[in-house]
Design an enzyme around this catalytic site. Structure first.
Site, PDB file in Angstrom:
ATOM      1  N   ASN A   1      -0.589  10.699   6.885  1.00 15.42           N
ATOM      2  CA  ASN A   1      -1.819  10.170   7.463  1.00 15.42           C
ATOM      3  C   ASN A   1      -2.922  11.200   7.640  1.00 15.42           C
ATOM      4  O   ASN A   1      -3.979  10.893   8.181  1.00 15.42           O
ATOM      5  CB  ASN A   1      -1.501   9.487   8.788  1.00 15.42           C
ATOM      6  CG  ASN A   1      -0.775   8.181   8.546  1.00 15.42           C
ATOM      7  OD1 ASN A   1      -1.327   7.265   7.964  1.00 15.42           O
ATOM      8  ND2 ASN A   1       0.490   8.132   8.945  1.00 15.42           N
TER       9      ASN A   1
ATOM     10  N   SER B   1      -6.531   6.733   4.487  1.00 17.17           N
ATOM     11  CA  SER B   1      -6.084   5.338   4.405  1.00 17.17           C
ATOM     12  C   SER B   1      -6.597   4.519   5.563  1.00 17.17           C
ATOM     13  O   SER B   1      -7.011   5.049   6.552  1.00 17.17           O
ATOM     14  CB  SER B   1      -4.565   5.288   4.371  1.00 17.17           C
ATOM     15  OG  SER B   1      -4.020   5.859   5.536  1.00 17.17           O
TER      16      SER B   1
ATOM     17  N   GLU C   1       5.733   4.337   7.746  1.00 12.32           N
ATOM     18  CA  GLU C   1       5.287   5.595   7.130  1.00 12.32           C
ATOM     19  C   GLU C   1       5.934   6.830   7.756  1.00 12.32           C
ATOM     20  O   GLU C   1       5.778   7.086   8.950  1.00 12.32           O
ATOM     21  CB  GLU C   1       3.772   5.732   7.294  1.00 12.32           C
ATOM     22  CG  GLU C   1       2.995   4.892   6.303  1.00 12.32           C
ATOM     23  CD  GLU C   1       1.503   4.959   6.551  1.00 12.32           C
ATOM     24  OE1 GLU C   1       1.085   5.588   7.532  1.00 12.32           O
ATOM     25  OE2 GLU C   1       0.763   4.365   5.742  1.00 12.32           O
TER      26      GLU C   1
ATOM     27  N   THR D   1       0.232  -3.943  11.633  1.00 10.49           N
ATOM     28  CA  THR D   1      -0.692  -3.940  10.495  1.00 10.49           C
ATOM     29  C   THR D   1       0.003  -4.429   9.299  1.00 10.49           C
ATOM     30  O   THR D   1       0.830  -3.739   8.720  1.00 10.49           O
ATOM     31  CB  THR D   1      -1.115  -2.560  10.084  1.00 10.49           C
ATOM     32  OG1 THR D   1      -1.925  -2.067  11.086  1.00 10.49           O
ATOM     33  CG2 THR D   1      -1.938  -2.612   8.810  1.00 10.49           C
TER      34      THR D   1
ATOM     35  N   THR E   1       0.885  -1.173   0.000  1.00 11.55           N
ATOM     36  CA  THR E   1       0.000   0.000   0.000  1.00 11.55           C
ATOM     37  C   THR E   1       0.923   1.222   0.000  1.00 11.55           C
ATOM     38  O   THR E   1       1.395   1.636  -1.041  1.00 11.55           O
ATOM     39  CB  THR E   1      -0.942   0.002   1.221  1.00 11.55           C
ATOM     40  OG1 THR E   1      -0.173  -0.134   2.415  1.00 11.55           O
ATOM     41  CG2 THR E   1      -1.937  -1.134   1.123  1.00 11.55           C
TER      42      THR E   1
ATOM     43  N   LYS F   1       3.754  -7.106   3.858  1.00 12.10           N
ATOM     44  CA  LYS F   1       3.509  -5.706   3.559  1.00 12.10           C
ATOM     45  C   LYS F   1       3.114  -5.046   4.879  1.00 12.10           C
ATOM     46  O   LYS F   1       2.571  -5.680   5.787  1.00 12.10           O
ATOM     47  CB  LYS F   1       2.421  -5.519   2.513  1.00 12.10           C
ATOM     48  CG  LYS F   1       1.004  -5.809   2.927  1.00 12.10           C
ATOM     49  CD  LYS F   1       0.301  -4.760   3.765  1.00 12.10           C
ATOM     50  CE  LYS F   1       0.487  -3.370   3.194  1.00 12.10           C
ATOM     51  NZ  LYS F   1      -0.085  -2.377   4.171  1.00 12.10           N
TER      52      LYS F   1
END
EC number: 2.3.1.35
Lengths: 383, 383
Positions: A378, A383, A259, A179, A146, A168
């Site tokens: 974010n 997302s 991220e 996650t 993603t 992932k």
């Protein structure tokens, strides 16, 4: 080498049109046998995505012949219609592969609360089934990304048998499974119960000790599929160690690609009365936003480590706490220790050690710093 | 009107030179009597700053004649020497005011792990004692600020008696007391036990339900001092309500001035089986970094609310959860509800309602969004 490193597996990754970007978004991993034994570990979140509910049911049977994975949509919080979509996905793969839908696991990742574009997804399964290959592991790993900037794969080769894997995960990385979607494969010839034991032991000290941003996903899935194609049945210790090695490798890659992160923070808690205490303290430190900001600013702010430790129920005395940052014991006995100017925090990996002086147990938790890029990624991106 | 609104109190705020900036950094609040009854609530952090350890001891006696507060240094994690500094502070104030040091509370805020500049601090006490005034409440409130952009005061006037207060706090705002120093005063004539009861009830539903950044401070202190100067002894209900009103007012001001925040988020959990369930769910939502980023981006991301609720042990069924953002029920029955485009999130206050459909209890938790400014303020500034 990914999931096709062990004998007995084929895989494919295609662009099915689920993602608006047109990038690869559908992966298929097929266990060609002779065995189809499998084990799975799923999110501890009580709000579970439809594919998690489905795959939990599949894994109860202990057999998985194939896994369908998609990025571009989590199929979470989509109600009964979303569950029907997952069911239709499994049925379609069963038809394309000539297997029973009851042995097809499904995993999804992406935005919560949106239905998947089923026309594209079902057509993509046919395309992927046509492209299945012994060399398809890399393409499968690419298709499940993603916000991941790189695809993650790992392999542990042993004498006559192999464990491979892909993962992932870049945000919503938190305990009780970061996650993430992970598929592990092996050509070892082992029963489901043995796979389950090795997988639970490995995830407990790897994926479950990654806490990038404290946010627990609705979709976390880790599957282990065994083909038995090597004809070798390794002993429990050797197999468990190989699975742990691959999980640890993938978990470290997840942290490294979190991220917006600019630092990977390794928090080691030593001198704990129990392992649970060590994990509780490590998590409290890992979730302290102020500390995560300080690390981003390369500020060896041990006071924030102590204030995080102070929120736990672990056994310790405040005036016996020692804290080191990158090897410099900046806090001794709960107060100022060595000169904080000696701490060099220029590199991506930052090591924090907290000694509770209350026992001999320890644990390592991995997290990331908190950055403006994390906020941007974010807040600007739904997302 | 601050802490000098009730009769029987004087206060002062001066620049003692504790802060490098040269701004006001020392406050003195004196109870001129006739009563000196007091109550206090302190941080739940097990790593407690020296002034907290000292003041807890003072409050055990139930009498406080004065409070010395400083910004520019928390005097936390400073070992036995730091405790001696607090003791010396109380002794100095006792000498300047002609009271016993055993009745002088001390509160500090600022950087953890540094000793206070005691020469400046002790000299500042003399200066402040010389400037004590019935109108000194505002100056005292100004002197306790750290990263606060405004000073916070509140008053509840009743028939013949008054409750006043001041607060500081802008970061490390989390449960079991937001990071903050608060002094409340009243001219009501009440005993310590009665003050304690009213103060604990008020903080439980105000300061303890503010969770700006999930970080629990080492220095949180809330004091309530009663002078009895009004000659009125109000009933328990009326007094408790006035204290609650002032606490709620100050708590709201803390949220409104949180470091780097661009949104104040009011999370109301309804339909809970128990109040504890409602608070647990509210806190889980308040601490979800991904949701806080989404609110910053004005994205009504109800999926992140559900994934936060799913991490709790509260009684609920995932397919019965309803979530409204600014009055629009974007999630119904755990899935898509009204059109998310109807949600207007332009204003600073954002209201999230989560209905658990499991009972009749409720709770409100306040938090803030997560912004690049928060990251900047807490990475570039060693605090």
């Amino acid at each position: 080498m990914s999931v096709t490193a062990p004998a007995g597996f084929t895989a494919a990754g295609v662009a099915a049109g689920i993602k608006d970007s047109g990038g690869p978004d559908l992966a298929l991993v097929v266990n060609e046998g002779p065995s189809r034994a499998a084990a799975g570990v799923f999110t501890a979140n009580r709000v579970k995505a439809a594919p998690v509910l489905w795959s939990e049911q599949v894994l109860r049977g202990g057999l998985v012949s194939a896994v369908v994975l998609n990025s571009g949509g989590a199929n979470a919080c989509t109600g009964p219609a979303g569950f029907q979509d997952t069911h239709a996905t499994a049925e379609k793969a069963a038809e394309a592969l000539g297997h029973s839908a009851a042995e097809i696991a499904v995993a999804s990742t992406g935005l919560i609360g949106n239905r998947l574009p089923m026309d594209e997804l079902l057509a993509g399964i046919d395309t992927a089934a046509g492209e299945l290959s012994r060399h398809g592991g890399e393409k499968a790993a690419l298709a499940i990304r993603t916000t991941d900037t790189v695809h993650k794969t790992a392999v542990a080769e042993r004498d006559g048998w192999t464990v491979g894997g892909m993962a992932k995960g870049a945000g919503m990385l938190a305990p009780s499974l970061a996650t993430m979607l992970v598929v592990l494969t092996t050509d070892a010839g082992l029963e489901s119960a043995e796979l389950d034991k090795a997988l639970r032991a490995a995830t407990r000290t790897t994926f479950e000790r990654v806490d990038s941003d404290g946010c627990l996903s609705t979709n976390d899935t880790v599957l282990l599929l065994a083909s038995g194609a090597s004809g070798v049945a390794p002993g429990h210790e050797a197999f468990a160690e190989a699975v742990r090695e691959v999980c640890a490798d993938l978990a470290r890659q997840l942290v490294g690609d979190a991220e917006g992160a600019s630092k990977d923070i390794r928090i080691e808690v030593t001198g704990a009365a129990t392992e649970d205490d060590a994990v509780e303290v490590g998590r409290a430190v890992a979730r302290n936003n102020l500390l995560k900001c300080a690390v981003h600013g390369e500020d060896p702010n041990w006071g924030r480590v102590l204030s995080a430790i102070g929120t736990t129920s672990a056994a310790f005395e405040p005036d016996r706490l020692d804290v080191a940052i990158n090897g410099v014991w900046v806090c001794r006995g709960g107060a100022v220790g060595e000169d904080r100017d000696l701490v060099d925090m220029r590199y991506r990996e930052v090591r924090i050690t907290a000694d509770l002086a209350a026992g001999t147990e320890s644990a390592v938790i991995w997290t990331n710093d908190l950055t403006a890029d994390y906020v941007h990624e974010n807040s600007a991106y739904s997302s």
